[in-house]
Design an enzyme around this catalytic site. Structure first.
Site, PDB file in Angstrom:
ATOM      1  N   ARG A  37       0.817  -1.220   0.000  1.00  0.00           N
ATOM      2  CA  ARG A  37       0.000   0.000   0.000  1.00  0.00           C
ATOM      3  C   ARG A  37       0.845   1.262   0.000  1.00  0.00           C
ATOM      4  O   ARG A  37       0.319   2.366   0.135  1.00  0.00           O
ATOM      5  CB  ARG A  37      -0.952  -0.003   1.201  1.00  0.00           C
ATOM      6  CG  ARG A  37      -2.265  -0.653   0.829  1.00  0.00           C
ATOM      7  CD  ARG A  37      -3.174  -0.797   2.029  1.00  0.00           C
ATOM      8  NE  ARG A  37      -3.693  -2.162   2.068  1.00  0.00           N
ATOM      9  CZ  ARG A  37      -3.813  -2.900   3.144  1.00  0.00           C
ATOM     10  NH1 ARG A  37      -3.458  -2.443   4.312  1.00  0.00           N
ATOM     11  NH2 ARG A  37      -4.303  -4.112   3.073  1.00  0.00           N
ATOM     12  N   HIS A  67      10.427  -7.809  -5.218  1.00  0.00           N
ATOM     13  CA  HIS A  67       9.233  -7.469  -6.005  1.00  0.00           C
ATOM     14  C   HIS A  67       8.728  -6.089  -5.567  1.00  0.00           C
ATOM     15  O   HIS A  67       8.520  -5.847  -4.391  1.00  0.00           O
ATOM     16  CB  HIS A  67       8.149  -8.535  -5.788  1.00  0.00           C
ATOM     17  CG  HIS A  67       7.053  -8.521  -6.802  1.00  0.00           C
ATOM     18  ND1 HIS A  67       6.315  -7.393  -7.090  1.00  0.00           N
ATOM     19  CD2 HIS A  67       6.567  -9.496  -7.609  1.00  0.00           C
ATOM     20  CE1 HIS A  67       5.425  -7.685  -8.030  1.00  0.00           C
ATOM     21  NE2 HIS A  67       5.551  -8.961  -8.370  1.00  0.00           N
ATOM     22  N   TYR A  70       2.561  -3.849  -5.727  1.00  0.00           N
ATOM     23  CA  TYR A  70       1.590  -3.946  -6.825  1.00  0.00           C
ATOM     24  C   TYR A  70       0.984  -2.596  -7.183  1.00  0.00           C
ATOM     25  O   TYR A  70       0.521  -2.383  -8.293  1.00  0.00           O
ATOM     26  CB  TYR A  70       0.426  -4.879  -6.441  1.00  0.00           C
ATOM     27  CG  TYR A  70       0.807  -6.322  -6.353  1.00  0.00           C
ATOM     28  CD1 TYR A  70       1.603  -6.907  -7.328  1.00  0.00           C
ATOM     29  CD2 TYR A  70       0.347  -7.109  -5.300  1.00  0.00           C
ATOM     30  CE1 TYR A  70       1.943  -8.243  -7.251  1.00  0.00           C
ATOM     31  CE2 TYR A  70       0.682  -8.450  -5.216  1.00  0.00           C
ATOM     32  CZ  TYR A  70       1.481  -9.010  -6.191  1.00  0.00           C
ATOM     33  OH  TYR A  70       1.815 -10.323  -6.110  1.00  0.00           O
ATOM     34  N   HIS A 107       5.609  -4.824 -12.063  1.00  0.00           N
ATOM     35  CA  HIS A 107       4.542  -4.920 -13.059  1.00  0.00           C
ATOM     36  C   HIS A 107       4.612  -3.649 -13.896  1.00  0.00           C
ATOM     37  O   HIS A 107       4.552  -2.558 -13.334  1.00  0.00           O
ATOM     38  CB  HIS A 107       3.180  -5.023 -12.374  1.00  0.00           C
ATOM     39  CG  HIS A 107       3.012  -6.267 -11.557  1.00  0.00           C
ATOM     40  ND1 HIS A 107       1.869  -6.542 -10.836  1.00  0.00           N
ATOM     41  CD2 HIS A 107       3.839  -7.329 -11.357  1.00  0.00           C
ATOM     42  CE1 HIS A 107       2.012  -7.713 -10.239  1.00  0.00           C
ATOM     43  NE2 HIS A 107       3.197  -8.204 -10.528  1.00  0.00           N
ATOM     44  N   GLU A 142       7.693  -7.798 -15.576  1.00  0.00           N
ATOM     45  CA  GLU A 142       6.961  -9.060 -15.458  1.00  0.00           C
ATOM     46  C   GLU A 142       5.945  -9.196 -16.583  1.00  0.00           C
ATOM     47  O   GLU A 142       5.259  -8.228 -16.922  1.00  0.00           O
ATOM     48  CB  GLU A 142       6.275  -9.145 -14.088  1.00  0.00           C
ATOM     49  CG  GLU A 142       5.534 -10.466 -13.879  1.00  0.00           C
ATOM     50  CD  GLU A 142       5.125 -10.718 -12.433  1.00  0.00           C
ATOM     51  OE1 GLU A 142       5.532  -9.961 -11.536  1.00  0.00           O
ATOM     52  OE2 GLU A 142       4.381 -11.702 -12.232  1.00  0.00           O
ATOM     53  N   ASP A 176       5.968 -15.044 -15.832  1.00  0.00           N
ATOM     54  CA  ASP A 176       5.037 -15.620 -14.863  1.00  0.00           C
ATOM     55  C   ASP A 176       4.154 -16.612 -15.607  1.00  0.00           C
ATOM     56  O   ASP A 176       3.428 -16.243 -16.534  1.00  0.00           O
ATOM     57  CB  ASP A 176       4.203 -14.493 -14.228  1.00  0.00           C
ATOM     58  CG  ASP A 176       3.294 -14.990 -13.113  1.00  0.00           C
ATOM     59  OD1 ASP A 176       2.547 -15.954 -13.340  1.00  0.00           O
ATOM     60  OD2 ASP A 176       3.322 -14.405 -12.021  1.00  0.00           O
ATOM     61  N   HIS A 179       0.447 -15.843 -15.592  1.00  0.00           N
ATOM     62  CA  HIS A 179       0.141 -14.645 -16.382  1.00  0.00           C
ATOM     63  C   HIS A 179       0.225 -14.903 -17.884  1.00  0.00           C
ATOM     64  O   HIS A 179      -0.667 -14.503 -18.629  1.00  0.00           O
ATOM     65  CB  HIS A 179       1.104 -13.500 -16.023  1.00  0.00           C
ATOM     66  CG  HIS A 179       0.973 -13.037 -14.603  1.00  0.00           C
ATOM     67  ND1 HIS A 179       1.759 -12.047 -14.077  1.00  0.00           N
ATOM     68  CD2 HIS A 179       0.137 -13.426 -13.609  1.00  0.00           C
ATOM     69  CE1 HIS A 179       1.423 -11.850 -12.809  1.00  0.00           C
ATOM     70  NE2 HIS A 179       0.452 -12.671 -12.503  1.00  0.00           N
ATOM     71  N   HIS A 211       8.273 -16.960 -12.578  1.00  0.00           N
ATOM     72  CA  HIS A 211       7.303 -17.153 -11.500  1.00  0.00           C
ATOM     73  C   HIS A 211       6.517 -18.414 -11.826  1.00  0.00           C
ATOM     74  O   HIS A 211       5.884 -18.483 -12.880  1.00  0.00           O
ATOM     75  CB  HIS A 211       6.325 -15.969 -11.419  1.00  0.00           C
ATOM     76  CG  HIS A 211       6.897 -14.768 -10.736  1.00  0.00           C
ATOM     77  ND1 HIS A 211       6.345 -13.507 -10.866  1.00  0.00           N
ATOM     78  CD2 HIS A 211       7.946 -14.639  -9.884  1.00  0.00           C
ATOM     79  CE1 HIS A 211       7.048 -12.649 -10.130  1.00  0.00           C
ATOM     80  NE2 HIS A 211       8.022 -13.306  -9.539  1.00  0.00           N
ATOM     81  N   ASP A 224      -5.606 -13.659 -14.134  1.00  0.00           N
ATOM     82  CA  ASP A 224      -4.593 -13.551 -13.083  1.00  0.00           C
ATOM     83  C   ASP A 224      -5.065 -14.039 -11.721  1.00  0.00           C
ATOM     84  O   ASP A 224      -5.087 -13.267 -10.751  1.00  0.00           O
ATOM     85  CB  ASP A 224      -4.057 -12.106 -12.991  1.00  0.00           C
ATOM     86  CG  ASP A 224      -2.842 -12.010 -12.070  1.00  0.00           C
ATOM     87  OD1 ASP A 224      -2.346 -13.060 -11.615  1.00  0.00           O
ATOM     88  OD2 ASP A 224      -2.395 -10.879 -11.810  1.00  0.00           O
ATOM     89  N   HIS A 226      -3.881 -17.060  -9.302  1.00  0.00           N
ATOM     90  CA  HIS A 226      -2.892 -18.136  -9.164  1.00  0.00           C
ATOM     91  C   HIS A 226      -3.511 -19.364  -8.506  1.00  0.00           C
ATOM     92  O   HIS A 226      -4.359 -19.234  -7.641  1.00  0.00           O
ATOM     93  CB  HIS A 226      -1.714 -17.674  -8.301  1.00  0.00           C
ATOM     94  CG  HIS A 226      -0.993 -16.486  -8.855  1.00  0.00           C
ATOM     95  ND1 HIS A 226       0.157 -15.990  -8.301  1.00  0.00           N
ATOM     96  CD2 HIS A 226      -1.244 -15.690  -9.917  1.00  0.00           C
ATOM     97  CE1 HIS A 226       0.572 -14.942  -8.987  1.00  0.00           C
ATOM     98  NE2 HIS A 226      -0.272 -14.734  -9.970  1.00  0.00           N
ATOM     99  N   GLU A 256       4.589 -18.406  -6.335  1.00  0.00           N
ATOM    100  CA  GLU A 256       3.663 -17.397  -5.781  1.00  0.00           C
ATOM    101  C   GLU A 256       2.284 -18.024  -5.702  1.00  0.00           C
ATOM    102  O   GLU A 256       1.280 -17.408  -6.033  1.00  0.00           O
ATOM    103  CB  GLU A 256       3.587 -16.179  -6.702  1.00  0.00           C
ATOM    104  CG  GLU A 256       4.898 -15.487  -6.983  1.00  0.00           C
ATOM    105  CD  GLU A 256       4.735 -14.363  -7.999  1.00  0.00           C
ATOM    106  OE1 GLU A 256       4.202 -14.621  -9.098  1.00  0.00           O
ATOM    107  OE2 GLU A 256       5.122 -13.235  -7.685  1.00  0.00           O
TER     108      GLU A 256
HETATM  109 ZN    ZN Z   1      -0.272 -12.711 -10.635  1.00  0.00          ZN
HETATM  110 FE    FE Z   2       4.156 -13.087 -10.718  1.00  0.00          FE
HETATM  111 FE    FE Z   3       4.157  -9.967  -9.800  1.00  0.00          FE
END
Ligand code: ZN
Ligand code: FE
Ligand code: FE
Length: 274
Positions: A37, A67, A70, A107, A142, A176, A179, A211, A224, A226, A256
């Protein structure tokens, strides 16, 4: 031997993640550089990162992967969001030098209605501001599922970003599996074809990390979500082909999947058994 690990929490420090990884049977790991966040990242304790470096050498670790949060969106329509992306990534890349020669993944972003072209332009502009000559980190774009207005679900888009970045020697790609599958690349039944396409468009020398995630949704669903290895639409046979593929078997691979630590340990053992 397969280089594999999973996503871990950085809250107890860097050496702790190294020790955890050994307990899980892995030799690499991924962590978030800061609270997703936003907000300020914890100060780095050099004794702790130095201890991790020693542990990594002693135990034949491959590169580890940081990473980005997000929420970082370098191609947002909102200037303040782009400003946050700039500040967070600049700070992250400075902090990464406590662990030299590792990987930093982000990303590419969501263009939120501005169009893919504009998105690509803003992401490249962002990278041209944050990359610097002296850094030892490789920054990875990614591959994305193409949910909403995500940029980077087509190899062509990643290539277009890379082409516009001056210091693109510092750039690589993290593939990924969930993805790309959700993005429409059939790694289940045509792994060689997908890697061939990656090579033609981006170049396999840019592929620096993977990933490993199964997908809750079918090929090309742009969702998306997982899934645990072998329990989704990609399936266990495909993961055996993926982790034993000559192009992938020496790259650092990161789970992940929706798991607690014991679940990760099982998946690591399973994938290493192939
Ligand atoms: Zn993802
Ligand atoms: Fe990923
Ligand atoms: Fe990612």
């Amino acid at each position: 031997m397969l280089n594999i690990g999973c996503h871990l929490s950085v809250s107890k420090g860097f050496e702790f993640m190294g020790k955890q990884t050994l307990e899980l049977g892995g030799n690499t790991f991924q962590f978030f550089t800061r609270n997703p966040r936003g907000g300020k990242a914890k100060d780095i304790d050099k004794d702790d990162t130095d201890a991790l470096i020693i542990l990594m050498k002693k135990n034949n670790f491959s590169q580890v992967l940081a990473h980005a949060p997000y929420t970082l969106n370098p191609c947002s329509k909102d200037e303040r969001t782009r400003e946050f992306a700039y500040e967070a990534m600049t700070d992250d890349l400075r902090r990464m030098e406590y662990l030299p020669n590792n990987l930093y993944n982000f990303h590419p972003g969501s263009h939120v209605g501005q169009g893919v072209e504009k998105g690509i332009e803003l992401i490249a502009e962002h990278l041209n501001k944050v990359l610097y000559k002296e850094m030892t980190t490789t920054v990875l774009l990614e591959t994305m599922a193409g949910k909403g207005s995500e940029v980077g679900s087509r190899f062509e888009e990643l290539r277009a970003i890379i082409d516009r970045v001056e210091l693109n020697k510092k750039l690589g790609v993290c593939l990924d599996t969930c993805h790309v599958f959700d993005g429409g690349y059939d790694i289940k039944d045509n792994l060689d074809g997908v890697l061939g396409e990656f090579d033609n468009i981006i170049g396999l020398d840019r592929l620096k990390a993977v990933h490993l995630n199964d997908s809750k949704n079918p090929l090309g669903s742009h969702k998306d979500r997982h899934e645990k290895i072998g329990e989704g639409n990609i399936g266990l046979d495909a993961f055996e082909r993926i982790v034993t593929h000559p192009v992938i078997k020496n790259l650092p691979c990161f789970l992940e999947t929706p798991n607690e630590l014991d679940g990760y340990a099982k998946e690591i053992a399973l994938l290493k058994s192939f």
